[in-house]
Design a protein around this motif. Structure first.
Motif, PDB file in Angstrom:
ATOM      1  N   THR A 185     -56.970  10.425 -49.806  1.00  0.00           N
ATOM      2  CA  THR A 185     -55.729  10.748 -48.957  1.00  0.00           C
ATOM      3  C   THR A 185     -55.186   9.503 -48.146  1.00  0.00           C
ATOM      4  O   THR A 185     -55.573   8.335 -48.382  1.00  0.00           O
ATOM      5  N   ASP A 186     -54.138   9.751 -47.291  1.00  0.00           N
ATOM      6  CA  ASP A 186     -53.411   8.825 -46.576  1.00  0.00           C
ATOM      7  C   ASP A 186     -54.371   8.378 -45.501  1.00  0.00           C
ATOM      8  O   ASP A 186     -53.876   7.098 -45.008  1.00  0.00           O
ATOM      9  N   ASP A 187     -55.414   8.908 -45.161  1.00  0.00           N
ATOM     10  CA  ASP A 187     -56.304   8.385 -44.131  1.00  0.00           C
ATOM     11  C   ASP A 187     -57.546   7.448 -44.953  1.00  0.00           C
ATOM     12  O   ASP A 187     -58.383   7.227 -44.092  1.00  0.00           O
ATOM     13  N   THR A 188     -57.441   7.415 -46.082  1.00  0.00           N
ATOM     14  CA  THR A 188     -58.863   6.891 -46.815  1.00  0.00           C
ATOM     15  C   THR A 188     -58.915   5.519 -46.247  1.00  0.00           C
ATOM     16  O   THR A 188     -59.821   5.089 -45.762  1.00  0.00           O
ATOM     17  N   PHE A 189     -58.014   4.586 -46.424  1.00  0.00           N
ATOM     18  CA  PHE A 189     -57.726   3.274 -46.036  1.00  0.00           C
ATOM     19  C   PHE A 189     -56.900   3.031 -44.783  1.00  0.00           C
ATOM     20  O   PHE A 189     -57.333   2.086 -44.107  1.00  0.00           O
ATOM     21  N   CYS A 190     -55.999   3.843 -44.663  1.00  0.00           N
ATOM     22  CA  CYS A 190     -55.039   3.645 -43.618  1.00  0.00           C
ATOM     23  C   CYS A 190     -55.155   4.898 -42.566  1.00  0.00           C
ATOM     24  O   CYS A 190     -55.897   5.545 -42.551  1.00  0.00           O
ATOM     25  N   LYS A 191     -54.032   4.776 -41.660  1.00  0.00           N
ATOM     26  CA  LYS A 191     -53.887   5.804 -40.477  1.00  0.00           C
ATOM     27  C   LYS A 191     -52.630   6.573 -40.737  1.00  0.00           C
ATOM     28  O   LYS A 191     -51.612   5.900 -40.427  1.00  0.00           O
ATOM     29  N   SER A 192     -52.694   7.717 -41.102  1.00  0.00           N
ATOM     30  CA  SER A 192     -51.308   8.646 -41.420  1.00  0.00           C
ATOM     31  C   SER A 192     -50.597   8.813 -40.081  1.00  0.00           C
ATOM     32  O   SER A 192     -49.211   8.898 -40.346  1.00  0.00           O
ATOM     33  N   ASN A 193     -51.075   8.622 -38.885  1.00  0.00           N
ATOM     34  CA  ASN A 193     -50.529   8.871 -37.654  1.00  0.00           C
ATOM     35  C   ASN A 193     -50.011   7.697 -36.979  1.00  0.00           C
ATOM     36  O   ASN A 193     -49.513   7.620 -35.983  1.00  0.00           O
ATOM     37  N   ASN A 194     -50.230   6.403 -37.768  1.00  0.00           N
ATOM     38  CA  ASN A 194     -49.821   5.030 -37.364  1.00  0.00           C
ATOM     39  C   ASN A 194     -49.005   4.232 -38.372  1.00  0.00           C
ATOM     40  O   ASN A 194     -49.809   3.593 -39.214  1.00  0.00           O
ATOM     41  N   THR A 195     -47.886   4.273 -38.647  1.00  0.00           N
ATOM     42  CA  THR A 195     -47.241   3.431 -39.628  1.00  0.00           C
ATOM     43  C   THR A 195     -47.244   2.028 -39.579  1.00  0.00           C
ATOM     44  O   THR A 195     -46.832   1.177 -40.428  1.00  0.00           O
ATOM     45  N   ARG A 196     -47.736   1.782 -38.254  1.00  0.00           N
ATOM     46  CA  ARG A 196     -47.696   0.034 -37.955  1.00  0.00           C
ATOM     47  C   ARG A 196     -49.016  -0.386 -38.399  1.00  0.00           C
ATOM     48  O   ARG A 196     -49.086  -1.728 -38.064  1.00  0.00           O
ATOM     49  N   TYR A 197     -49.953   0.379 -38.565  1.00  0.00           N
ATOM     50  CA  TYR A 197     -51.339  -0.249 -38.821  1.00  0.00           C
ATOM     51  C   TYR A 197     -51.558  -0.712 -40.158  1.00  0.00           C
ATOM     52  O   TYR A 197     -51.041  -0.358 -41.336  1.00  0.00           O
ATOM     53  N   ILE A 198     -52.351  -2.116 -39.799  1.00  0.00           N
ATOM     54  CA  ILE A 198     -52.334  -2.930 -41.334  1.00  0.00           C
ATOM     55  C   ILE A 198     -54.068  -3.220 -41.132  1.00  0.00           C
ATOM     56  O   ILE A 198     -54.462  -3.683 -40.059  1.00  0.00           O
ATOM     57  N   ARG A 199     -54.469  -3.110 -42.260  1.00  0.00           N
ATOM     58  CA  ARG A 199     -55.857  -3.606 -42.490  1.00  0.00           C
ATOM     59  C   ARG A 199     -55.893  -5.091 -42.750  1.00  0.00           C
ATOM     60  O   ARG A 199     -55.701  -5.676 -44.034  1.00  0.00           O
ATOM     61  N   THR A 200     -56.151  -5.888 -41.792  1.00  0.00           N
ATOM     62  CA  THR A 200     -55.903  -7.406 -41.977  1.00  0.00           C
ATOM     63  C   THR A 200     -56.656  -7.684 -42.733  1.00  0.00           C
ATOM     64  O   THR A 200     -56.632  -9.259 -43.321  1.00  0.00           O
ATOM     65  N   ARG A 201     -57.951  -7.733 -42.723  1.00  0.00           N
ATOM     66  CA  ARG A 201     -59.268  -8.217 -43.508  1.00  0.00           C
ATOM     67  C   ARG A 201     -59.510  -7.881 -44.758  1.00  0.00           C
ATOM     68  O   ARG A 201     -60.360  -8.471 -45.429  1.00  0.00           O
ATOM     69  N   MET A 202     -59.004  -6.765 -45.093  1.00  0.00           N
ATOM     70  CA  MET A 202     -59.072  -6.232 -46.661  1.00  0.00           C
ATOM     71  C   MET A 202     -58.687  -7.116 -47.583  1.00  0.00           C
ATOM     72  O   MET A 202     -57.442  -7.064 -47.531  1.00  0.00           O
ATOM     73  N   ASP A 203     -59.440  -7.667 -48.449  1.00  0.00           N
ATOM     74  CA  ASP A 203     -59.035  -8.519 -49.407  1.00  0.00           C
ATOM     75  C   ASP A 203     -58.924  -8.075 -50.651  1.00  0.00           C
ATOM     76  O   ASP A 203     -58.084  -8.516 -51.823  1.00  0.00           O
ATOM     77  N   GLU A 204     -59.867  -7.091 -51.096  1.00  0.00           N
ATOM     78  CA  GLU A 204     -60.061  -6.599 -52.573  1.00  0.00           C
ATOM     79  C   GLU A 204     -60.490  -5.271 -52.405  1.00  0.00           C
ATOM     80  O   GLU A 204     -61.734  -4.965 -51.855  1.00  0.00           O
ATOM     81  N   ILE A 205     -59.921  -4.297 -53.121  1.00  0.00           N
ATOM     82  CA  ILE A 205     -60.335  -3.103 -53.333  1.00  0.00           C
ATOM     83  C   ILE A 205     -60.468  -2.983 -55.048  1.00  0.00           C
ATOM     84  O   ILE A 205     -59.357  -2.866 -55.473  1.00  0.00           O
ATOM     85  N   ARG A 206     -61.528  -2.454 -55.508  1.00  0.00           N
ATOM     86  CA  ARG A 206     -61.499  -2.277 -57.131  1.00  0.00           C
ATOM     87  C   ARG A 206     -61.878  -0.690 -57.266  1.00  0.00           C
ATOM     88  O   ARG A 206     -62.896  -0.443 -57.000  1.00  0.00           O
ATOM     89  N   MET A 207     -61.036  -0.260 -58.080  1.00  0.00           N
ATOM     90  CA  MET A 207     -61.047   1.379 -58.325  1.00  0.00           C
ATOM     91  C   MET A 207     -60.969   1.471 -60.076  1.00  0.00           C
ATOM     92  O   MET A 207     -60.819   2.545 -60.487  1.00  0.00           O
ATOM     93  N   GLU A 208     -60.864   0.335 -60.699  1.00  0.00           N
ATOM     94  CA  GLU A 208     -60.863   0.729 -62.117  1.00  0.00           C
ATOM     95  C   GLU A 208     -62.182   1.530 -62.608  1.00  0.00           C
ATOM     96  O   GLU A 208     -63.072   1.413 -61.976  1.00  0.00           O
TER      97      GLU A 208
END
Length: 293
Positions: A245-268
């Protein structure tokens, strides 16, 4: 001819009656000992000369136990379960707060010295972790149970480990996650049988130091909820994830929100097509690894 023979024998025997070198003045006389003296009889003599228990690594060992260990090497094959009198540090390697119990076929967590900070018990036959296993070991900072047969972890097994920073339960048979200690920085549960219902909604929310989370090769149907802001690496490859969903990693109610520390997500290796969920990655600096078409 007789004169020559006498001279020859005189030449041979003269060195034998001369003084021996200093180190050979008193050679060890094997004939003074019975040929059938065994290690057991020598141990028995030592036993008769001692009257007190031996203290080994802070653990009292009776003389009977100590002598049995010396006289019979087969005792070293006994697993250090709660019922054995064999001290952990005779089976494992104990060194400066670290205990190495790898590949010795133990079936339970061994009793640990109270100052243990690092426990490595990889590739054994441990099936269960009890709440009592670490009840008195509050100094632990790292535990590695990779490659065992763990199916069950009792509630509260890690609750008193307030200093624990790294925990690996990879390559086991878990179907759900235990409650994790609050100061974890690294948690590895790759290659288990964990499903999404086996992870509580707030399992990671309060882990504000968690930077590395490995849940690849499990049976998850969705991405775990409430991932902490501290997360840098997230591995979810080869699960059964079909949607995000849009809230899985981000915040759907905040378009300026950035996950600054996240470097890698593997979903293959998941059945999900990531291109159908573009908004779910709007706060990430890098797109997840996986299938987009």
């Amino acid at each position: 001819m007789e004169t020559l023979q006498a001279t020859f024998f005189l030449f041979v025997f003269v060195p034998l009656v001369s003084p021996a070198p200093p180190l050979q003045q008193q050679p060890f006389q094997f004939e003074d000992y019975d040929a059938d003296v065994s290690m057991g009889s020598l141990i028995q003599q030592d036993y008769e000369m001692q009257s007190k228990d031996i203290i080994k690594d802070g653990t009292n060992i009776s003389l009977d136990t100590s002598l049995r260990l010396q006289g019979d090497d087969s005792q070293l094959d006994v697993p250090p379960t709660k019922d054995t009198n064999l001290p952990t540090c005779l089976l494992c390697v104990c060194l400066s707060g670290s205990v190495y119990c790898e590949e010795i076929d133990i079936e339970a967590v061994p009793p640990l010295p109270k100052e243990t900070a690092y426990l490595y018990a990889r590739f054994n036959k441990i099936k269960r972790i009890a709440a009592s296993d670490f009840a008195d070991i509050t100094t632990l900072r790292r535990i590695d149970f990779s490659g065992n047969r763990i199916e069950e972890i009792e509630d509260g097994a890690f609750s008193k480990l307030l200093l624990l920073e790294e925990l690996s339960l990879a390559e086991n048979r878990l179907v759900k996650l235990p409650v994790l200690p609050p100061k974890l920085t690294t948690f590895n549960a790759n290659q288990n049988r964990i499903k999404s219902r086996g992870i509580k909604a707030n399992a990671f929310k309060k882990l504000t130091n968690l930077a590395y989370l490995y849940l690849g090769h499990n049976a998850l149907e969705s991405v775990p909820l409430n991932l902490p802001e501290s997360l840098r690496i997230l591995h979810l490859q080869y699960n059964n994830i079909t949607t995000i969903t849009d809230d899985t990693f981000c915040k759907s109610n905040n378009t300026r929100y950035i996950r600054t520390r996240m470097d890698e997500i593997r979903m293959e290796g998941n059945p999900i097509v990531l291109a159908k969920h573009v908004n779910a990655f709007s706060c990430l600096r890098m797109l997840p690894v996986g299938t987009y078409y």
